[in-house]
Design a protein around this motif. Structure first.
Motif, PDB file in Angstrom:
ATOM      1  N   GLY A 214       0.806  -1.212   0.000  1.00  0.00           N
ATOM      2  CA  GLY A 214       0.000   0.000   0.000  1.00  0.00           C
ATOM      3  C   GLY A 214       0.838   1.260   0.000  1.00  0.00           C
ATOM      4  N   CYS A 215       2.152   1.113   0.235  1.00  0.00           N
ATOM      5  CA  CYS A 215       3.092   2.234   0.164  1.00  0.00           C
ATOM      6  C   CYS A 215       2.728   3.346   1.144  1.00  0.00           C
ATOM      7  N   HIS A 216       2.850   3.059   2.427  1.00  0.00           N
ATOM      8  CA  HIS A 216       2.666   4.105   3.429  1.00  0.00           C
ATOM      9  C   HIS A 216       3.954   4.910   3.577  1.00  0.00           C
ATOM     10  N   LEU A 217       5.057   4.213   3.758  1.00  0.00           N
ATOM     11  CA  LEU A 217       6.409   4.791   3.805  1.00  0.00           C
ATOM     12  C   LEU A 217       6.631   5.734   4.981  1.00  0.00           C
ATOM     13  N   SER A 218       5.687   5.860   5.874  1.00  0.00           N
ATOM     14  CA  SER A 218       5.823   6.776   6.996  1.00  0.00           C
ATOM     15  C   SER A 218       4.893   6.349   8.115  1.00  0.00           C
ATOM     16  N   PRO A 219       5.364   6.337   9.365  1.00  0.00           N
ATOM     17  CA  PRO A 219       4.472   6.006  10.478  1.00  0.00           C
ATOM     18  C   PRO A 219       3.261   6.923  10.561  1.00  0.00           C
ATOM     19  N   GLY A 220       3.448   8.205  10.205  1.00  0.00           N
ATOM     20  CA  GLY A 220       2.327   9.134  10.243  1.00  0.00           C
ATOM     21  C   GLY A 220       1.189   8.707   9.339  1.00  0.00           C
ATOM     22  N   TYR A 221       1.512   8.248   8.133  1.00  0.00           N
ATOM     23  CA  TYR A 221       0.466   7.835   7.195  1.00  0.00           C
ATOM     24  C   TYR A 221      -0.097   6.470   7.552  1.00  0.00           C
ATOM     25  N   THR A 222       0.712   5.604   8.122  1.00  0.00           N
ATOM     26  CA  THR A 222       0.179   4.323   8.591  1.00  0.00           C
ATOM     27  C   THR A 222      -0.879   4.554   9.666  1.00  0.00           C
ATOM     28  N   ILE A 223      -0.589   5.428  10.619  1.00  0.00           N
ATOM     29  CA  ILE A 223      -1.555   5.730  11.682  1.00  0.00           C
ATOM     30  C   ILE A 223      -2.768   6.461  11.116  1.00  0.00           C
ATOM     31  N   ALA A 224      -2.544   7.399  10.188  1.00  0.00           N
ATOM     32  CA  ALA A 224      -3.665   8.131   9.599  1.00  0.00           C
ATOM     33  C   ALA A 224      -4.565   7.206   8.783  1.00  0.00           C
ATOM     34  N   PHE A 225      -3.986   6.257   8.056  1.00  0.00           N
ATOM     35  CA  PHE A 225      -4.801   5.310   7.301  1.00  0.00           C
ATOM     36  C   PHE A 225      -5.607   4.414   8.240  1.00  0.00           C
ATOM     37  N   ALA A 226      -5.040   4.095   9.395  1.00  0.00           N
ATOM     38  CA  ALA A 226      -5.788   3.305  10.377  1.00  0.00           C
ATOM     39  C   ALA A 226      -6.946   4.113  10.953  1.00  0.00           C
ATOM     40  N   LEU A 227      -6.741   5.408  11.160  1.00  0.00           N
ATOM     41  CA  LEU A 227      -7.786   6.256  11.718  1.00  0.00           C
ATOM     42  C   LEU A 227      -8.911   6.537  10.724  1.00  0.00           C
ATOM     43  N   PHE A 228      -8.547   6.818   9.472  1.00  0.00           N
ATOM     44  CA  PHE A 228      -9.519   7.334   8.520  1.00  0.00           C
ATOM     45  C   PHE A 228      -9.877   6.380   7.380  1.00  0.00           C
ATOM     46  N   LYS A 229      -9.037   5.382   7.110  1.00  0.00           N
ATOM     47  CA  LYS A 229      -9.245   4.557   5.929  1.00  0.00           C
ATOM     48  C   LYS A 229      -9.454   3.083   6.233  1.00  0.00           C
ATOM     49  N   GLY A 230      -9.529   2.719   7.493  1.00  0.00           N
ATOM     50  CA  GLY A 230      -9.814   1.334   7.833  1.00  0.00           C
ATOM     51  C   GLY A 230      -8.626   0.403   7.773  1.00  0.00           C
ATOM     52  N   PHE A 231      -7.413   0.943   7.743  1.00  0.00           N
ATOM     53  CA  PHE A 231      -6.242   0.073   7.775  1.00  0.00           C
ATOM     54  C   PHE A 231      -6.213  -0.647   9.120  1.00  0.00           C
ATOM     55  N   PRO A 232      -5.973  -1.954   9.150  1.00  0.00           N
ATOM     56  CA  PRO A 232      -6.048  -2.707  10.410  1.00  0.00           C
ATOM     57  C   PRO A 232      -5.029  -2.224  11.444  1.00  0.00           C
ATOM     58  N   TRP A 233      -5.484  -1.932  12.644  1.00  0.00           N
ATOM     59  CA  TRP A 233      -4.593  -1.467  13.709  1.00  0.00           C
ATOM     60  C   TRP A 233      -3.555  -2.517  14.069  1.00  0.00           C
ATOM     61  N   ARG A 234      -3.904  -3.781  13.919  1.00  0.00           N
ATOM     62  CA  ARG A 234      -2.950  -4.828  14.288  1.00  0.00           C
ATOM     63  C   ARG A 234      -1.707  -4.804  13.398  1.00  0.00           C
ATOM     64  N   LYS A 235      -1.814  -4.196  12.220  1.00  0.00           N
ATOM     65  CA  LYS A 235      -0.668  -4.128  11.321  1.00  0.00           C
ATOM     66  C   LYS A 235       0.193  -2.891  11.547  1.00  0.00           C
ATOM     67  N   VAL A 236      -0.313  -1.931  12.311  1.00  0.00           N
ATOM     68  CA  VAL A 236       0.404  -0.664  12.482  1.00  0.00           C
ATOM     69  C   VAL A 236       1.798  -0.862  13.068  1.00  0.00           C
ATOM     70  N   PRO A 237       1.978  -1.598  14.175  1.00  0.00           N
ATOM     71  CA  PRO A 237       3.334  -1.749  14.732  1.00  0.00           C
ATOM     72  C   PRO A 237       4.324  -2.385  13.759  1.00  0.00           C
ATOM     73  N   GLN A 238       3.908  -3.446  13.062  1.00  0.00           N
ATOM     74  CA  GLN A 238       4.847  -4.116  12.163  1.00  0.00           C
ATOM     75  C   GLN A 238       5.202  -3.240  10.967  1.00  0.00           C
ATOM     76  N   TYR A 239       4.275  -2.432  10.483  1.00  0.00           N
ATOM     77  CA  TYR A 239       4.578  -1.509   9.395  1.00  0.00           C
ATOM     78  C   TYR A 239       5.603  -0.469   9.850  1.00  0.00           C
ATOM     79  N   ILE A 240       5.407   0.087  11.039  1.00  0.00           N
ATOM     80  CA  ILE A 240       6.304   1.132  11.532  1.00  0.00           C
ATOM     81  C   ILE A 240       7.711   0.577  11.758  1.00  0.00           C
ATOM     82  N   ILE A 241       7.796  -0.610  12.335  1.00  0.00           N
ATOM     83  CA  ILE A 241       9.116  -1.233  12.540  1.00  0.00           C
ATOM     84  C   ILE A 241       9.806  -1.471  11.204  1.00  0.00           C
ATOM     85  N   ALA A 242       9.060  -1.954  10.216  1.00  0.00           N
ATOM     86  CA  ALA A 242       9.639  -2.200   8.890  1.00  0.00           C
ATOM     87  C   ALA A 242      10.120  -0.905   8.248  1.00  0.00           C
TER      88      ALA A 242
END
Length: 362
Positions: free
Chosen positions: A115-143
């Motif tokens: 999905g090409c977030h490339l930034s913790p800010g957008y990963t969190i924003a997609f979880a808040l506003f676009k339905g991105f699964p919260w369970r994936k947020v930590p692993q995306y940010i670490i990556a």
């Protein structure tokens, strides 16, 4: 951009930049691509057993790696050539283009996978506003942080001799400049300008990231009639470049992953001065807050979920080949249609139902 479904089927793209393409293809129930040839058996088996979370994390890490490797590399080249007073080695304009193109390349490479977030800010924003699964947020940010760290490590290795020479010179004349925005550590991490206050840096960061997030969420708005699907990566890259051109001379972060990954490298090779507590906290959290604010402005005040989706005929080839799996009573078939001819032909699908079911288990 629609909300993420509770689960993903094999071949589906995750919430993010690629969602503009995913929504378009799901709207038409076709993928705009010619039929694929049959895969080698070993590759087909690998696609069926590889962990989806690992593939997505690898996509994020690689996307941030490209963005950081190109952008930080251009910054290092600018510092090194400026130190030896060599013309043509870089400028703020060239650095802005480097980061912008790095974002574009990262989107092209990782978009279909993560999905090409490339930034913790957008990963969190997609979880808040676009339905991105919260369970994936930590692993995306670490990556993301890992990808930036590896890229910064390679950049340091490339310019190791030049950076060491600059550090040796500054240790004799102005050792505090090693940890300034124009110093060697400043290549890899956000550090304040001489005499720059914390409040000034905060305001610059919050404004820049908010405006950038409004632009990016606007680009990802499927109902925007002025944006075609394939143009999204380039428009996002240019948006990044414009912000860098205007506001990087007064220090700018924009991306927690790039800063933290580079900051770890700066800490390893330049010492603890690369981690000033207040400015590190500002670098980590302010751009995330600005991204959420910008996304909220676009989602809550500008977007309209009832707005009809525009057609973009200019982006489609005249003889367009669509691929779709058609489920019937018998074996699955591959439906190929050429819209200009208005004729649909069918032929056996090399992607059997057996492969589809095994892939979906990933």
């Amino acid at each position: 951009m629609v909300h993420q479904r509770p689960h993903r089927n094999a071949g589906d793209m995750e919430v993010g930049v690629a969602n503009v393409l995913r929504t378009a293809s799901h709207q038409n129930q076709f993928h705009h691509a010619p039929p694929r040839i049959e895969l080698p058996t070993w590759l087909e088996k690998w696609e069926g057993i590889r962990p989806r979370w690992l593939v997505e994390c690898w996509g994020e890490a690689l996307g941030v790696f490209l963005y950081t490797y190109i952008g930080v590399g251009a910054t290092a080249a600018y510092l090194v050539t400026s130190a030896i007073k060599q013309d043509g080695g870089g400028s703020v304009f060239e650095t802005g283009w480097a980061y912008g193109m790095g974002i574009t390349f990262g989107a092209l490479v990782s978009g279909p996978t993560s999905g090409c977030h490339l930034s913790p800010g957008y990963t969190i924003a997609f979880a808040l506003f676009k339905g991105f699964p919260w369970r994936k947020v930590p692993q995306y940010i670490i990556a993301q942080i890992f990808g930036a760290f590896i890229a910064a490590l390679i950049v340091y290795g490339t310019y190791k001799q030049d950076l060491r020479a600059i550090v040796a010179g500054l240790e004799l004349t102005a050792p505090q400049d090693i940890y300034s925005a124009q110093g060697p550590a400043g290549v890899f991490a956000f550090l304040p300008q001489p005499g720059q206050g914390l409040g000034y840096a905060f305001l610059n960061e919050i404004w820049a990231t908010t405006i950038l997030a409004i632009m990016i969420f606007t680009v990802l708005d499927m109902s925007n009639p002025f944006i075609s699907y394939p143009s999204a990566p380039a428009l996002i890259g240019v948006s990044y470049a414009c912000i860098i051109w205007g506001y990087s001379p007064v220090s700018l972060v924009l991306n927690t992953a790039r800063d933290l990954g580079g900051r770890f490298v700066a800490r390893i090779f330049f010492g603890s001065g690369a981690f000033p507590a207040k400015y590190t906290a500002l670098a980590v959290f302010t751009n995330i807050l600005g991204t959420i604010i910008g996304g909220a402005i676009q989602i809550l005040l500008l977007a309209d979920s009832t707005r009809p989706l525009p057609d973009h005929p200019a982006t489609a080839p005249t003889e367009e080949v669509h691929r779709a799996v058609v489920r019937q009573d018998g074996p699955e078939e591959l439906a190929i249609s050429t819209p200009t001819a208005g004729v649909e032909k069918k032929k056996p699908n090399p992607y059997s139902s057996e492969r589809t079911s095994s892939s979906s288990a990933a």
